[in-house]
Write a protein that holds these residues in place. Structure first.
Motif, PDB file in Angstrom:
ATOM      1  N   GLY A 212       0.805  -1.215   0.000  1.00 13.52           N
ATOM      2  CA  GLY A 212       0.000   0.000   0.000  1.00 13.52           C
ATOM      3  C   GLY A 212       0.838   1.264   0.000  1.00 13.52           C
ATOM      4  N   ALA A 213       2.166   1.112  -0.048  1.00 15.01           N
ATOM      5  CA  ALA A 213       3.062   2.273  -0.031  1.00 15.01           C
ATOM      6  C   ALA A 213       2.977   3.033  -1.349  1.00 15.01           C
ATOM      7  N   VAL A 214       3.083   4.353  -1.273  1.00 13.83           N
ATOM      8  CA  VAL A 214       3.071   5.205  -2.456  1.00 13.83           C
ATOM      9  C   VAL A 214       4.437   5.123  -3.124  1.00 13.83           C
ATOM     10  N   ILE A 215       4.452   4.938  -4.444  1.00 15.53           N
ATOM     11  CA  ILE A 215       5.696   4.896  -5.210  1.00 15.53           C
ATOM     12  C   ILE A 215       5.630   5.901  -6.349  1.00 15.53           C
ATOM     13  N   LYS A 216       6.795   6.343  -6.795  1.00 20.04           N
ATOM     14  CA  LYS A 216       6.873   7.272  -7.922  1.00 20.04           C
ATOM     15  C   LYS A 216       7.073   6.463  -9.198  1.00 20.04           C
ATOM     16  N   ILE A 217       6.284   6.757 -10.210  1.00 18.11           N
ATOM     17  CA  ILE A 217       6.424   6.118 -11.519  1.00 18.11           C
ATOM     18  C   ILE A 217       6.988   7.175 -12.463  1.00 18.11           C
ATOM     19  N   LYS A 218       8.132   6.874 -13.068  1.00 17.30           N
ATOM     20  CA  LYS A 218       8.823   7.829 -13.931  1.00 17.30           C
ATOM     21  C   LYS A 218       8.059   8.089 -15.221  1.00 17.30           C
ATOM     22  N   ALA A 219       8.313   9.249 -15.809  1.00 13.19           N
ATOM     23  CA  ALA A 219       7.765   9.574 -17.132  1.00 13.19           C
ATOM     24  C   ALA A 219       8.436   8.666 -18.158  1.00 13.19           C
ATOM     25  N   ARG A 220       7.699   8.323 -19.209  1.00  7.93           N
ATOM     26  CA  ARG A 220       8.269   7.455 -20.236  1.00  7.93           C
ATOM     27  C   ARG A 220       7.511   7.580 -21.543  1.00  7.93           C
ATOM     28  N   ASN A 221       8.144   7.106 -22.601  1.00  4.34           N
ATOM     29  CA  ASN A 221       7.499   7.061 -23.913  1.00  4.34           C
ATOM     30  C   ASN A 221       6.745   5.753 -24.052  1.00  4.34           C
ATOM     31  N   VAL A 222       5.569   5.816 -24.657  1.00  6.45           N
ATOM     32  CA  VAL A 222       4.769   4.624 -24.911  1.00  6.45           C
ATOM     33  C   VAL A 222       4.290   4.664 -26.363  1.00  6.45           C
ATOM     34  N   VAL A 223       3.957   3.510 -26.892  1.00  8.31           N
ATOM     35  CA  VAL A 223       3.445   3.426 -28.259  1.00  8.31           C
ATOM     36  C   VAL A 223       1.955   3.123 -28.189  1.00  8.31           C
ATOM     37  N   LYS A 224       1.185   3.903 -28.919  1.00  8.56           N
ATOM     38  CA  LYS A 224      -0.257   3.676 -29.009  1.00  8.56           C
ATOM     39  C   LYS A 224      -0.598   3.275 -30.439  1.00  8.56           C
ATOM     40  N   PHE A 225      -1.596   2.419 -30.579  1.00  7.27           N
ATOM     41  CA  PHE A 225      -2.049   1.985 -31.895  1.00  7.27           C
ATOM     42  C   PHE A 225      -3.507   2.350 -32.058  1.00  7.27           C
ATOM     43  N   LYS A 226      -3.803   3.030 -33.144  1.00  7.85           N
ATOM     44  CA  LYS A 226      -5.185   3.375 -33.469  1.00  7.85           C
ATOM     45  C   LYS A 226      -5.550   2.634 -34.751  1.00  7.85           C
ATOM     46  N   PRO A 227      -6.504   1.703 -34.693  1.00  4.41           N
ATOM     47  CA  PRO A 227      -6.848   0.937 -35.895  1.00  4.41           C
ATOM     48  C   PRO A 227      -7.487   1.808 -36.961  1.00  4.41           C
ATOM     49  N   GLY A 228      -7.230   1.444 -38.216  1.00 10.72           N
ATOM     50  CA  GLY A 228      -7.820   2.141 -39.351  1.00 10.72           C
ATOM     51  C   GLY A 228      -9.251   1.682 -39.594  1.00 10.72           C
ATOM     52  N   LYS A 229      -9.921   2.352 -40.498  1.00 10.38           N
ATOM     53  CA  LYS A 229     -11.333   2.078 -40.774  1.00 10.38           C
ATOM     54  C   LYS A 229     -11.559   0.645 -41.251  1.00 10.38           C
ATOM     55  N   LYS A 230     -10.744   0.164 -42.186  1.00  5.53           N
ATOM     56  CA  LYS A 230     -10.921  -1.192 -42.718  1.00  5.53           C
ATOM     57  C   LYS A 230     -10.730  -2.240 -41.629  1.00  5.53           C
ATOM     58  N   LEU A 231      -9.744  -2.044 -40.754  1.00  7.66           N
ATOM     59  CA  LEU A 231      -9.509  -2.998 -39.665  1.00  7.66           C
ATOM     60  C   LEU A 231     -10.658  -2.996 -38.669  1.00  7.66           C
ATOM     61  N   ARG A 232     -11.140  -1.806 -38.323  1.00  9.31           N
ATOM     62  CA  ARG A 232     -12.278  -1.709 -37.384  1.00  9.31           C
ATOM     63  C   ARG A 232     -13.510  -2.405 -37.952  1.00  9.31           C
ATOM     64  N   GLU A 233     -13.767  -2.205 -39.235  1.00 13.82           N
ATOM     65  CA  GLU A 233     -14.955  -2.812 -39.863  1.00 13.82           C
ATOM     66  C   GLU A 233     -14.797  -4.320 -39.997  1.00 13.82           C
ATOM     67  N   ALA A 234     -13.581  -4.802 -40.198  1.00 17.63           N
ATOM     68  CA  ALA A 234     -13.344  -6.231 -40.364  1.00 17.63           C
ATOM     69  C   ALA A 234     -13.531  -6.981 -39.053  1.00 17.63           C
ATOM     70  N   ILE A 235     -13.321  -6.302 -37.948  1.00 13.40           N
ATOM     71  CA  ILE A 235     -13.432  -6.942 -36.632  1.00 13.40           C
ATOM     72  C   ILE A 235     -14.812  -6.657 -36.096  1.00 13.40           C
TER      73      ILE A 235
END
Length: 90
Positions: A67-90
């Motif tokens: 339950g102890a509070v910890i510091k989480i450092k700033a960092r770079n992350v990768v996000k993926f946004k699906p395109g229209k064709k992929l969204r419609e196919a799923i």
């Protein structure tokens, strides 16, 4: 799907060897990685989706065991946004 399964399907669909398919997949992942390392990293594959690098700010979190509070450092992350064709196919 694993990487080996993907390589096998790529080889079958493109009628190439598994070695050539593995090289193509490796080249794709290497080049996406290089593009995302740049300052405004972004890779857009029309119809499939967009990979984009974003910055996650530093924040506070909690250790679930103590339950102890910890510091989480700033960092770079990768996000993926699906395109229209992929969204419609799923």
């Amino acid at each position: 799907m694993t990487k080996a399964e993907l390589v096998e399907r790529m080889a079958k669909d493109a009628k190439i060897t598994k070695v050539a398919a593995a090289a193509a997949l490796g080249s794709f992942t290497d080049n996406v990685t290089k593009a995302l390392k740049k300052k405004d990293g972004k890779v857009t594959l029309v119809g499939f989706g967009t990979f984009q690098k974003t910055r996650r700010k530093a924040r506070k979190g909690r250790n679930p065991q103590t339950g102890a509070v910890i510091k989480i450092k700033a960092r770079n992350v990768v996000k993926f946004k699906p395109g229209k064709k992929l969204r419609e196919a799923i």
